[in-house]
Design a protein around this motif. Structure first.
Motif, mmCIF file in Angstrom:
data_model
loop_
_atom_site.group_PDB
_atom_site.id
_atom_site.type_symbol
_atom_site.label_atom_id
_atom_site.label_comp_id
_atom_site.label_asym_id
_atom_site.label_seq_id
_atom_site.Cartn_x
_atom_site.Cartn_y
_atom_site.Cartn_z
ATOM 1 N N MET A 127 0.841 -1.200 0.000
ATOM 2 C CA MET A 127 0.000 0.000 0.000
ATOM 3 C C MET A 127 0.875 1.248 0.000
ATOM 4 S SD MET A 127 -2.835 1.334 2.767
ATOM 5 C CE MET A 127 -1.599 2.100 3.821
ATOM 6 N N THR A 128 0.694 2.082 -0.997
ATOM 7 C CA THR A 128 1.395 3.359 -1.089
ATOM 8 C C THR A 128 0.492 4.439 -0.505
ATOM 9 O OG1 THR A 128 2.504 2.606 -3.113
ATOM 10 C CG2 THR A 128 2.538 4.976 -2.653
ATOM 11 N N ALA A 129 0.802 4.848 0.726
ATOM 12 C CA ALA A 129 -0.022 5.875 1.371
ATOM 13 C C ALA A 129 0.199 7.229 0.705
ATOM 14 C CB ALA A 129 0.315 5.956 2.859
ATOM 15 N N ALA A 130 1.467 7.552 0.422
ATOM 16 C CA ALA A 130 1.841 8.796 -0.274
ATOM 17 C C ALA A 130 1.120 10.000 0.339
ATOM 18 C CB ALA A 130 1.591 8.659 -1.766
ATOM 19 N N SER A 131 0.262 10.701 -0.436
ATOM 20 C CA SER A 131 -0.316 11.964 0.036
ATOM 21 C C SER A 131 -1.294 11.793 1.189
ATOM 22 C CB SER A 131 -1.018 12.677 -1.118
ATOM 23 O OG SER A 131 -2.091 11.886 -1.610
ATOM 24 N N GLY A 132 -1.742 10.569 1.431
ATOM 25 C CA GLY A 132 -2.582 10.348 2.591
ATOM 26 C C GLY A 132 -3.698 9.357 2.356
ATOM 27 N N ILE A 133 -3.858 8.443 3.306
ATOM 28 C CA ILE A 133 -4.878 7.408 3.175
ATOM 29 C C ILE A 133 -5.299 6.979 4.574
ATOM 30 C CG2 ILE A 133 -3.420 5.317 3.210
ATOM 31 C CD1 ILE A 133 -4.925 4.463 0.618
ATOM 32 N N LEU A 134 -6.529 6.534 4.693
ATOM 33 C CA LEU A 134 -6.994 5.861 5.902
ATOM 34 C C LEU A 134 -7.108 4.379 5.594
ATOM 35 C CD1 LEU A 134 -9.999 8.214 6.854
ATOM 36 C CD2 LEU A 134 -7.628 8.373 7.655
ATOM 37 N N HIS A 135 -6.711 3.535 6.535
ATOM 38 C CA HIS A 135 -6.949 2.108 6.321
ATOM 39 C C HIS A 135 -7.129 1.379 7.638
ATOM 40 C CE1 HIS A 135 -2.807 -0.102 6.608
ATOM 41 N NE2 HIS A 135 -2.808 0.912 7.414
ATOM 42 N N LYS A 136 -7.589 0.148 7.519
ATOM 43 C CA LYS A 136 -7.753 -0.729 8.680
ATOM 44 C C LYS A 136 -7.364 -2.139 8.253
ATOM 45 C CE LYS A 136 -12.739 -1.280 7.754
ATOM 46 N NZ LYS A 136 -14.109 -1.142 8.316
ATOM 47 N N GLU A 137 -6.846 -2.892 9.231
ATOM 48 C CA GLU A 137 -6.373 -4.253 8.971
ATOM 49 C C GLU A 137 -6.899 -5.170 10.068
ATOM 50 O OE1 GLU A 137 -1.868 -3.755 7.588
ATOM 51 O OE2 GLU A 137 -2.441 -2.358 9.172
ATOM 52 N N TYR A 138 -7.515 -6.272 9.657
ATOM 53 C CA TYR A 138 -8.087 -7.210 10.606
ATOM 54 C C TYR A 138 -7.776 -8.639 10.187
ATOM 55 C CZ TYR A 138 -10.975 -3.463 12.565
ATOM 56 O OH TYR A 138 -11.398 -2.316 13.188
ATOM 57 N N HIS A 139 -7.781 -9.548 11.167
ATOM 58 C CA HIS A 139 -7.760 -10.959 10.826
ATOM 59 C C HIS A 139 -8.981 -11.262 9.953
ATOM 60 C CE1 HIS A 139 -5.251 -12.291 14.588
ATOM 61 N NE2 HIS A 139 -4.731 -11.250 13.959
#
Length: 290
Positions: free
Chosen positions: A99-111
């Motif tokens: 994942m290239t966040a670069a200028s800005g990103i929201l994310h979430k990671e779960y099992h």
């Protein structure tokens, strides 16, 4: 004539800590050990752990990133990802999420849901890969690299294979696109297999033994969960598997730019961090439901 990269240290994993409630990680750098690994800023190693069955999705809730890339490599278990750019996916053993966040990103990671319900063995690596200043504010992007799409170099005499995630190994070109020169491989070696890895002397380089044990440069031994860090000289590394082994190799050309870091933001100047915080607080990273 090529010379071996000298071994700077063989590092044991630092004490583990939890990231959210789904990732128990040993940080090798920057907090575990103060070693030079630019363009890699962080390596969190989720050593093998058993999770009990649950109906709750363990993981990390919505959070922002700016100025770098996250690379998650699954060895055991399964992780689901969602981000504010509309990307989503699940990685299973052998898969990679870049994942290239670069200028800005929201994310979430779960099992992943089925893994959570059944429980089982979980083992992952996450890298933070810095971006040069000229790319830090570029458009975010996402590379979902399923294992069957990752380039593989078969070793002679059924000695195993090298999965070339990024870079190139003996003509086998990696599957991921990168902003700066990076070599990133998973080596799956049968007992007794010997390989020579090469990268320029100025590249910052390390190995992580995910499974098994190896000898390095015919002089040192490294066991499961240890990292081998190299000095910036020489261009070759000799590895011999003492038993069936899985090894992560990472090597990259340093960016050599100033770093300003605060939480999930990795920029060049303090004022850029302030801007990142302001942009996040005013909704410029988009929206992602918890």
């Amino acid at each position: 004539m090529p010379t071996f990269k000298k071994i700077a240290a063989i590092l044991n994993p630092a004490a583990p800590h939890m990231v959210g409630d789904g990732f128990r990680v040993h940080n090798f750098f920057p907090s575990g050990y103060k070693i030079k690994m630019d363009p890699f800023y962080l390596l969190d190693y989720n050593a093998k752990i058993e999770f009990s069955p649950t109906n709750k999705l363990r993981g990390v809730g919505v959070h922002p990133h700016r100025g770098f890339e996250t690379v998650t490599i699954a060895y055991q278990g399964a992780v689901a990802h969602h981000d504010s750019a509309g990307n989503s996916g699940v990685i299973y053993p052998g898969d990679v999420q870049w994942m290239t966040a670069a200028s800005g990103i929201l994310h979430k990671e779960y099992h992943e849901e089925n893994f959570s319900k059944k429980g089982g063995t979980f083992q992952m690596v996450q890298l933070w890969v810095n971006l040069p200043a000229k790319y830090k504010m570029s458009t975010p992007k996402y590379q979902a690299l399923a294992n069957n799409n990752i380039a593989k170099h078969k070793l002679p005499n059924n000695g195993g294979l090298i999965e070339v995630i990024a870079g190139e190994y003996l003509g086998t070109k990696g599957s991921a696109s990168t902003f700066t020169p990076i070599e990133l491989y998973t080596l799956k070696l049968k007992t007794g297999t010997k390989v020579i890895l090469t990268s320029p002397a100025n590249y910052n380089t390390a190995l992580v033994v995910i499974e098994g044990s190896i000898s390095v440069n015919d002089t040192e031994q490294a066991a499961t969960n240890q990292m081998v860090h190299f000095t910036n000289d020489g261009s070759e590394i000799a590895i011999e598997a003492k038993e069936d082994s899985v090894v992560l190799f990472l090597s990259g050309e340093p960016i050599n730019e100033p770093i300003a870091q605060y939480g999930p933001f990795l920029m060049n100047k303090p004022e850029e961090l302030q801007q990142a915080i302001e942009d996040y607080n005013t909704g410029k990273f988009g929206y992602l439901e918890e």
